[in-house]
Scaffold this motif. Structure first.
Motif, PDB file in Angstrom:
ATOM      1  N   ASP A   1       0.810  -1.214   0.000  1.00 22.67           N
ATOM      2  CA  ASP A   1       0.000   0.000   0.000  1.00 22.67           C
ATOM      3  C   ASP A   1       0.844   1.265   0.000  1.00 22.67           C
ATOM      4  O   ASP A   1       0.428   2.295  -0.534  1.00 22.67           O
ATOM      5  N   ALA A   2       2.017   1.196   0.612  1.00 21.25           N
ATOM      6  CA  ALA A   2       2.867   2.389   0.700  1.00 21.25           C
ATOM      7  C   ALA A   2       3.882   2.447  -0.435  1.00 21.25           C
ATOM      8  O   ALA A   2       4.635   3.420  -0.544  1.00 21.25           O
ATOM      9  N   GLU A   3       3.930   1.408  -1.260  1.00 22.76           N
ATOM     10  CA  GLU A   3       4.909   1.352  -2.341  1.00 22.76           C
ATOM     11  C   GLU A   3       4.362   2.014  -3.597  1.00 22.76           C
ATOM     12  O   GLU A   3       3.155   2.001  -3.852  1.00 22.76           O
ATOM     13  N   THR A   4       5.272   2.558  -4.376  1.00 23.20           N
ATOM     14  CA  THR A   4       4.916   3.109  -5.671  1.00 23.20           C
ATOM     15  C   THR A   4       5.865   2.532  -6.710  1.00 23.20           C
ATOM     16  O   THR A   4       6.962   2.070  -6.370  1.00 23.20           O
ATOM     17  N   ALA A   5       5.454   2.532  -7.943  1.00 27.25           N
ATOM     18  CA  ALA A   5       6.281   1.939  -8.998  1.00 27.25           C
ATOM     19  C   ALA A   5       5.939   2.586 -10.330  1.00 27.25           C
ATOM     20  O   ALA A   5       4.852   3.149 -10.519  1.00 27.25           O
ATOM     21  N   GLY A   6       6.875   2.500 -11.236  1.00 26.89           N
ATOM     22  CA  GLY A   6       6.672   3.010 -12.591  1.00 26.89           C
ATOM     23  C   GLY A   6       7.352   2.095 -13.585  1.00 26.89           C
ATOM     24  O   GLY A   6       8.286   1.355 -13.234  1.00 26.89           O
ATOM     25  N   TRP A   7       6.903   2.121 -14.790  1.00 24.10           N
ATOM     26  CA  TRP A   7       7.453   1.281 -15.873  1.00 24.10           C
ATOM     27  C   TRP A   7       7.578   2.151 -17.108  1.00 24.10           C
ATOM     28  O   TRP A   7       6.691   2.958 -17.410  1.00 24.10           O
ATOM     29  N   THR A   8       8.667   2.008 -17.836  1.00 19.56           N
ATOM     30  CA  THR A   8       8.846   2.810 -19.046  1.00 19.56           C
ATOM     31  C   THR A   8       9.661   2.048 -20.079  1.00 19.56           C
ATOM     32  O   THR A   8      10.566   1.274 -19.731  1.00 19.56           O
ATOM     33  N   GLN A   9       9.307   2.233 -21.322  1.00 15.01           N
ATOM     34  CA  GLN A   9      10.003   1.621 -22.452  1.00 15.01           C
ATOM     35  C   GLN A   9       9.927   2.572 -23.638  1.00 15.01           C
ATOM     36  O   GLN A   9       8.979   3.349 -23.770  1.00 15.01           O
ATOM     37  N   VAL A  10      10.913   2.472 -24.521  1.00 12.07           N
ATOM     38  CA  VAL A  10      10.878   3.222 -25.781  1.00 12.07           C
ATOM     39  C   VAL A  10      10.461   2.269 -26.889  1.00 12.07           C
ATOM     40  O   VAL A  10      10.990   1.161 -27.006  1.00 12.07           O
ATOM     41  N   THR A  11       9.500   2.684 -27.685  1.00  8.14           N
ATOM     42  CA  THR A  11       9.046   1.893 -28.821  1.00  8.14           C
ATOM     43  C   THR A  11       9.239   2.697 -30.095  1.00  8.14           C
ATOM     44  O   THR A  11       9.243   3.933 -30.056  1.00  8.14           O
ATOM     45  N   GLY A  12       9.422   2.028 -31.198  1.00  5.66           N
ATOM     46  CA  GLY A  12       9.664   2.745 -32.453  1.00  5.66           C
ATOM     47  C   GLY A  12       9.120   2.009 -33.654  1.00  5.66           C
ATOM     48  O   GLY A  12       8.635   0.882 -33.557  1.00  5.66           O
TER      49      GLY A  12
ATOM     50  N   MET B   1       6.293  12.650 -39.806  1.00  5.61           N
ATOM     51  CA  MET B   1       6.483  11.209 -39.948  1.00  5.61           C
ATOM     52  C   MET B   1       7.907  10.804 -39.611  1.00  5.61           C
ATOM     53  O   MET B   1       8.163   9.711 -39.108  1.00  5.61           O
ATOM     54  N   THR B   2       8.861  11.689 -39.890  1.00  3.60           N
ATOM     55  CA  THR B   2      10.266  11.398 -39.589  1.00  3.60           C
ATOM     56  C   THR B   2      10.570  11.627 -38.110  1.00  3.60           C
ATOM     57  O   THR B   2      11.302  10.853 -37.481  1.00  3.60           O
ATOM     58  N   VAL B   3      10.008  12.695 -37.547  1.00  3.41           N
ATOM     59  CA  VAL B   3      10.306  13.056 -36.157  1.00  3.41           C
ATOM     60  C   VAL B   3       9.566  12.161 -35.163  1.00  3.41           C
ATOM     61  O   VAL B   3      10.119  11.749 -34.140  1.00  3.41           O
ATOM     62  N   LEU B   4       8.303  11.854 -35.463  1.00  4.88           N
ATOM     63  CA  LEU B   4       7.465  11.115 -34.512  1.00  4.88           C
ATOM     64  C   LEU B   4       7.490   9.614 -34.791  1.00  4.88           C
ATOM     65  O   LEU B   4       6.459   8.952 -34.869  1.00  4.88           O
TER      66      LEU B   4
ATOM     67  N   GLY C   1       0.991   4.777 -36.640  1.00  3.42           N
ATOM     68  CA  GLY C   1       0.849   6.072 -35.998  1.00  3.42           C
ATOM     69  C   GLY C   1      -0.301   6.075 -35.012  1.00  3.42           C
ATOM     70  O   GLY C   1      -0.635   5.037 -34.434  1.00  3.42           O
ATOM     71  N   TYR C   2      -0.904   7.259 -34.794  1.00  2.00           N
ATOM     72  CA  TYR C   2      -2.107   7.302 -33.959  1.00  2.00           C
ATOM     73  C   TYR C   2      -3.276   6.839 -34.818  1.00  2.00           C
ATOM     74  O   TYR C   2      -3.562   7.412 -35.865  1.00  2.00           O
ATOM     75  N   ARG C   3      -3.950   5.786 -34.362  1.00  2.00           N
ATOM     76  CA  ARG C   3      -5.025   5.184 -35.166  1.00  2.00           C
ATOM     77  C   ARG C   3      -6.308   5.098 -34.341  1.00  2.00           C
ATOM     78  O   ARG C   3      -6.257   4.962 -33.114  1.00  2.00           O
ATOM     79  N   ALA C   4      -7.412   5.175 -35.023  1.00  2.85           N
ATOM     80  CA  ALA C   4      -8.707   5.030 -34.366  1.00  2.85           C
ATOM     81  C   ALA C   4      -9.664   4.329 -35.316  1.00  2.85           C
ATOM     82  O   ALA C   4      -9.643   4.571 -36.526  1.00  2.85           O
ATOM     83  N   ARG C   5     -10.463   3.446 -34.774  1.00  7.44           N
ATOM     84  CA  ARG C   5     -11.507   2.756 -35.505  1.00  7.44           C
ATOM     85  C   ARG C   5     -12.634   2.464 -34.522  1.00  7.44           C
ATOM     86  O   ARG C   5     -12.465   2.665 -33.310  1.00  7.44           O
ATOM     87  N   PRO C   6     -13.794   2.012 -34.992  1.00  2.00           N
ATOM     88  CA  PRO C   6     -14.888   1.744 -34.055  1.00  2.00           C
ATOM     89  C   PRO C   6     -14.471   0.781 -32.940  1.00  2.00           C
ATOM     90  O   PRO C   6     -14.034  -0.330 -33.204  1.00  2.00           O
TER      91      PRO C   6
ATOM     92  N   ILE D   1      -1.716   4.087 -30.135  1.00  2.00           N
ATOM     93  CA  ILE D   1      -0.454   4.403 -30.805  1.00  2.00           C
ATOM     94  C   ILE D   1       0.116   3.093 -31.335  1.00  2.00           C
ATOM     95  O   ILE D   1       0.525   2.224 -30.563  1.00  2.00           O
ATOM     96  N   VAL D   2       0.132   2.954 -32.655  1.00  2.00           N
ATOM     97  CA  VAL D   2       0.530   1.697 -33.295  1.00  2.00           C
ATOM     98  C   VAL D   2       1.727   1.977 -34.193  1.00  2.00           C
ATOM     99  O   VAL D   2       1.576   2.508 -35.293  1.00  2.00           O
TER     100      VAL D   2
END
Length: 329
Positions: free
Chosen positions: A173-184, A221-224, A273-278, A283-284
């Motif tokens: 209950d008193a612990e905190t945590a985080g997770w991070t990764q780089v995807t490309g 498209m090149t930067v992101l 990229g950022y995609r949306a469908r029904p 972020i794909v």
């Protein structure tokens, strides 16, 4: 019942994509056989500016090419409509486009065949511009009819979310945590670089005005092309690796449950990229493992990233804690 409806819509969309190609091929073959003895040995096969012939071919080559293009259209678009079944919105677009292309091609090939009929010198063959207008009009009409025939994308057709028995991480209950990764992505930087290169060439040879759309498209498209994905008490946060903006955040209170699954950008979301469908968005950037979060709205949010299972387990634990805190537990 939903599965039966989905299968029926799949079959209908595949038919919308394939049927015009097969019908057009049959019409072209029938017209060719009916006028073959009235065609010149050297046919006009391309009509240039002014409506006059500027490209020529033998009868056999013309027929083989025309039938190959039409059958190939049916195979390619029918195959794509079959393969991309999990994404009904894109499937519907592909079906309508594939059928319309077949209608356009079949109309123009038939018009060229008739224009060559009873002509002694193929160089004198002409084709009025009205034929091209009629061909595009017929293709547009079929696209509209085919779009309606394909039906609407149903929520029951969307890919199911994570398992109901989603894992948790053991966290005090008193612990905190985080997770991070780089995807490309491997696709976006190459595509962006090619578009930027084309924009530079157009800028040098033609001017900045016609090059501006290419430069504005290629730069993001090149930067992101890579992003840092973080799972912590703030929820899921996705930030471009090279610039601090735009940043996307899905807070914990919006997450009902998290899991992970394999995502194919083209098949599941119709692109990168950022995609949306029904029923789904996210972020794909590549094919592979992805965090799959079921939201309070009932929709799914995904992010393609390595070690998605750990991120999902942490999100479930933190979301549980957030709900207990909100409830005063």
């Amino acid at each position: 019942m939903p599965h039966s409806r989905s299968a029926s819509l799949d079959a209908r969309r595949i038919a919308v994509a394939v049927a015009p190609a097969l019908i057009a091929a049959a019409v072209v073959l029938s017209v060719f056989l009916s006028v073959q003895d009235r065609l010149p040995g050297r046919m006009a096969v391309h009509i240039g500016d002014g409506g006059r012939a500027d490209g020529f071919s033998g009868q056999g080559s013309f027929l083989a090419t025309a039938l190959g293009v039409l059958v190939g259209d049916g195979v390619v678009f029918g195959g794509l409509a079959l393969w991309i079944r999990p994404n009904p919105g894109v499937q519907r677009v592909l079906a309508a486009i594939g059928g319309a292309v077949a209608v356009l091609t079949g109309w123009l090939v038939t018009a060229v065949l008739l224009a060559n009929t009873d002509v002694s010198d193929a160089a004198t063959v002409t084709l009025p511009g009205t034929q091209a207008a009629l061909a595009f009009g017929a293709a547009a009409l079929y696209a509209a009819v085919g779009w309606a025939a394909c039906g609407t994308a149903q929520e029951t057709e969307t890919v199911s979310g994570p398992s109901a028995q989603a894992p948790r991480l053991t966290l005090g209950d008193a612990e905190t945590a985080g997770w991070t990764q780089v995807t490309g992505s491997r696709v976006l930087p190459v595509t962006g670089a090619l578009i930027l290169a084309a924009g530079i060439v157009v800028c040098v040879t033609t001017g900045w005005a016609p090059a501006l759309p290419l430069l504005l498209t290629g730069t993001p498209m090149t930067v992101l092309t890579s992003a840092r994905v973080t799972a912590d008490r703030r929820g899921i946060t996705v930030t471009p690796s090279l610039v601090p903006w735009p940043r996307l955040n899905v807070p914990l209170e919006r997450i009902t449950e998290a899991g992970h699954r394999t995502v194919n950008p083209l098949r599941d979301f119709g692109g990168w990229g950022y995609r949306a469908r029904p029923g789904a968005s996210g972020i794909v950037l590549r094919t592979g493992d992805a965090i799959s979060a079921r939201l309070t709205t009932g929709s799914e949010f995904v992010v393609t990233v390595d070690d998605a299972a750990t991120a999902a387990a942490l999100l479930n634990t933190l979301a549980d804690r957030e709900r207990r805190t909100s409830a005063g537990g």
